[in-house]
Design an enzyme around this catalytic site. Structure first.
Site, short mmCIF file in Angstrom:
data_model
loop_
_atom_site.label_atom_id
_atom_site.label_comp_id
_atom_site.label_asym_id
_atom_site.label_seq_id
_atom_site.Cartn_x
_atom_site.Cartn_y
_atom_site.Cartn_z
N ALA A 32 -46.83 50.16 -14.04
CA ALA A 32 -46.41 50.36 -15.44
C ALA A 32 -45.15 51.24 -15.42
O ALA A 32 -45.09 52.29 -16.06
CB ALA A 32 -47.53 50.98 -16.28
N LEU A 33 -44.17 50.76 -14.67
CA LEU A 33 -43.02 51.58 -14.34
C LEU A 33 -42.12 51.86 -15.54
O LEU A 33 -41.97 51.02 -16.43
CB LEU A 33 -42.21 50.90 -13.23
CG LEU A 33 -42.97 50.63 -11.93
CD1 LEU A 33 -42.03 50.01 -10.89
CD2 LEU A 33 -43.63 51.89 -11.38
N HIS A 34 -41.52 53.04 -15.53
CA HIS A 34 -40.56 53.44 -16.56
C HIS A 34 -39.39 54.14 -15.85
O HIS A 34 -39.37 54.23 -14.62
CB HIS A 34 -41.22 54.36 -17.59
CG HIS A 34 -41.99 55.49 -16.98
ND1 HIS A 34 -41.39 56.52 -16.30
CD2 HIS A 34 -43.32 55.74 -16.92
CE1 HIS A 34 -42.30 57.36 -15.86
NE2 HIS A 34 -43.50 56.90 -16.22
N HIS A 37 -40.01 56.64 -12.98
CA HIS A 37 -40.25 56.06 -11.65
C HIS A 37 -38.93 55.60 -11.03
O HIS A 37 -38.71 55.76 -9.83
CB HIS A 37 -41.18 54.84 -11.76
CG HIS A 37 -42.56 55.14 -12.27
ND1 HIS A 37 -43.01 54.73 -13.50
CD2 HIS A 37 -43.60 55.81 -11.69
CE1 HIS A 37 -44.27 55.12 -13.66
NE2 HIS A 37 -44.65 55.78 -12.59
N GLY A 149 -42.67 63.14 -8.70
CA GLY A 149 -42.13 63.69 -9.95
C GLY A 149 -42.63 65.11 -10.22
O GLY A 149 -43.81 65.39 -10.07
N SER A 188 -46.60 56.42 -18.03
CA SER A 188 -47.18 55.08 -18.22
C SER A 188 -48.17 55.12 -19.38
O SER A 188 -48.33 54.14 -20.11
CB SER A 188 -47.89 54.63 -16.95
OG SER A 188 -46.99 54.67 -15.87
P1 AMP Z 1 -47.71 57.49 -11.54
O1 AMP Z 1 -47.34 56.04 -11.52
O2 AMP Z 1 -47.99 58.05 -12.88
O3 AMP Z 1 -48.77 57.83 -10.52
O4 AMP Z 1 -46.41 58.28 -11.07
C1 AMP Z 1 -45.78 57.96 -9.86
C2 AMP Z 1 -44.76 59.02 -9.59
O5 AMP Z 1 -43.80 59.05 -10.63
C3 AMP Z 1 -45.36 60.44 -9.50
O6 AMP Z 1 -44.74 61.13 -8.45
C4 AMP Z 1 -45.00 61.01 -10.84
O7 AMP Z 1 -44.91 62.41 -10.83
C5 AMP Z 1 -43.65 60.38 -11.10
N1 AMP Z 1 -43.32 60.39 -12.52
C6 AMP Z 1 -44.11 59.98 -13.55
N2 AMP Z 1 -43.50 60.20 -14.72
C7 AMP Z 1 -42.31 60.78 -14.44
C8 AMP Z 1 -41.22 61.24 -15.23
N3 AMP Z 1 -41.23 61.17 -16.57
N4 AMP Z 1 -40.15 61.77 -14.62
C9 AMP Z 1 -40.12 61.85 -13.25
N5 AMP Z 1 -41.11 61.43 -12.45
C10 AMP Z 1 -42.19 60.90 -13.04
#
Ligand code: AMP
Length: 284
Positions: A32-34, A37, A149, A188
């Site tokens: 669910a990338l933004h 990511h 992140g 996400s």
């Molecule tokens: P997730 O898919 O939520 O497990 O996140 C994957 C990686 O993306 C983790 O290292 C998170 O800390 C990082 N991440 C999520 N949201 C953000 C954001 N808004 N800014 C920077 N890094 C993020």
């Protein structure tokens, strides 16, 4: 972008690259990338010769089964976004590939104090789950650099500790939080909010900013009480915590000497969705 679904094939491929002197950067995600990511992918590409990303929604880190069931999945757009960002390799394993022996008898990690506070306290078992999946993923990829992140501040500390416990030569490089124009930290889980809730949710950012602007040495309890009220008034249903902590150890600071580096951290529910955010305090 090359897609791998099998752990041993990816390991073999990356070992050859490593032996040929290429540095490996890794960005683990749950999809669910933004744009947050994608910033990690960009940091990875500028820091390492090969950029490896993974998408795996790890069941063992969800303490709330509803949260797991409702976790957004947008694989087609994720693939496109990774391709456009120049990601070299995507690891897309199934649950059986990560937990081939099942999830009943997974290792337990000594996370000490970190597991008892903030996210550790409010989400029992969450960080054990994070370590279980990161142990496996890092063992498969064995990157030189790991990009994570700062939005998940405590998670970065937990994974640093895992790397230390395993004696792995991996550098963890934290990447700044990417925000919407409103200040709302990208997540996400924001996909589960309607437009009005997204606007209201920006109160986490404005409240953290206000804390940074008004903090004075001395007792901090009034500051956190006012911040909690501001978040509830903005439309949040519940505040799990708003805490001012030592930026290096995450121990709570109730009386500030004006010198110690602090970080403000918050977790709160809006529309049944739990959001977290944090901010290092300027001048601290
Ligand atoms: P997730 O898919 O939520 O497990 O996140 C994957 C990686 O993306 C983790 O290292 C998170 O800390 C990082 N991440 C999520 N949201 C953000 C954001 N808004 N800014 C920077 N890094 C993020």
């Amino acid at each position: 972008m090359i897609l791998f679904k099998k752990a041993d094939e990816l390991t073999k491929y990356l070992r050859t690259k490593s032996e040929n002197g290429l540095s490996i950067g890794f960005v683990p995600t749950m999809g669910a990338l933004h744009e947050g990511h994608i910033q990690l992918i960009r940091a990875c590409k500028s820091g390492a010769a090969l950029c490896v990303a993974s998408i795996f929604v790890n069941p063992t880190q969800f303490n709330d089964p509803q949260d797991f069931a409702k976790y957004p999945v947008t694989l087609d757009t994720d693939l496109l976004a990774l391709e456009q960002a120049g990601c070299d390799i995507l690891f897309l394993p199934g649950v059986a590939e990560i937990y081939s022996e099942g999830t009943d008898r997974l290792p337990v990690y000594d996370l000490g104090y970190l597991e008892t506070i903030l996210e550790g306290f409010h989400r029992p078992g969450h960080f054990q789950g994070v370590c279980q999946v990161m142990d496996r993923l890092l063992g498969i990829v064995m990157p030189d650099q790991l990009f994570m992140g700062k939005k998940d501040y405590q998670q970065c500390m937990v994974v640093k500790r895992l790397i230390m416990l395993k004696h792995w030569p991996i550098s963890l490089l934290p990447v700044p939080t990417v925000r919407e124009a409103s200040g709302l930290a990208m997540s996400s889980r924001n996909k589960r909010l309607n437009e009005m809730q997204k606007q209201q949710a920006a109160a986490l950012y404005t409240t953290l900013t206000q804390i940074g602007q008004s903090i004075q040495p001395g007792n901090l309890s009034q500051l956190t009480a006012t911040a909690t009220q501001a978040i509830l008034q903005a439309g949040f249903d519940k505040v799990d915590y708003i805490a001012l902590c030592d930026a290096d150890t995450l121990t709570p600071v109730t009386n500030w000497d004006g010198h110690r580096s602090l970080v403000a951290l918050v977790a709160a529910f809006i529309g049944g969705v739990r959001l977290i955010d944090n901010m290092p305090l300027p001048g601290a």
